[in-house]
Design an enzyme around this catalytic site. Structure first.
Site, PDB file in Angstrom:
ATOM      1  N   LEU A 126       0.835  -1.204   0.000  1.00  0.00           N
ATOM      2  CA  LEU A 126       0.000   0.000   0.000  1.00  0.00           C
ATOM      3  C   LEU A 126       0.867   1.250   0.000  1.00  0.00           C
ATOM      4  CD1 LEU A 126      -2.954  -0.926   2.398  1.00  0.00           C
ATOM      5  CD2 LEU A 126      -2.908  -0.916  -0.092  1.00  0.00           C
ATOM      6  N   HIS A 127       1.530   1.512  -1.130  1.00  0.00           N
ATOM      7  CA  HIS A 127       2.283   2.766  -1.269  1.00  0.00           C
ATOM      8  C   HIS A 127       1.298   3.837  -1.740  1.00  0.00           C
ATOM      9  CE1 HIS A 127       2.563   2.681  -5.701  1.00  0.00           C
ATOM     10  NE2 HIS A 127       2.585   1.371  -5.544  1.00  0.00           N
ATOM     11  N   LEU A 128       1.764   4.996  -2.133  1.00  0.00           N
ATOM     12  CA  LEU A 128       0.898   6.154  -2.354  1.00  0.00           C
ATOM     13  C   LEU A 128      -0.236   5.931  -3.361  1.00  0.00           C
ATOM     14  CD1 LEU A 128       0.301   8.987  -1.500  1.00  0.00           C
ATOM     15  CD2 LEU A 128       1.921   9.821  -3.186  1.00  0.00           C
TER      16      LEU A 128
END
Length: 87
Positions: free
Chosen positions: A14-16
């Protein structure tokens, strides 16, 4: 209140970008939407909260929805996560 465990499938966790997609989906519902990961509870409607949970690929989170549209919210979010959140 409804909840379900789901595994993060996208390769970078769950990166940007996927966090933004998750939040965009969650904001469409009136219910309180959170997820727990390890000892952290994150607000799924807040990008900073989602990023702060540090969820990686293969990690299992527990989504929890509470409110008038909780079933629809849970189904939509589980589907979005299982489809890779745009990746």
């Amino acid at each position: 209140m409804v909840s379900q465990k789901v595994t993060i499938k996208n390769p970078t966790g769950l990166h940007l970008r996927p966090a933004g997609i998750l939040c965009k989906e969650a904001i469409q519902y009136k219910s309180l939407i959170t997820f727990s990961f390890r000892d952290t509870v994150a607000n799924a409607k807040s990008v900073l909260s989602v990023l702060g949970a540090c969820v990686k690929s293969g990690d299992e989170i527990t989504l929890t929805c509470e409110g008038e549209d909780e079933e629809a919210a849970l189904n939509a979010l589980v589907t979005a996560i299982e489809n890779g959140l745009g990746e």
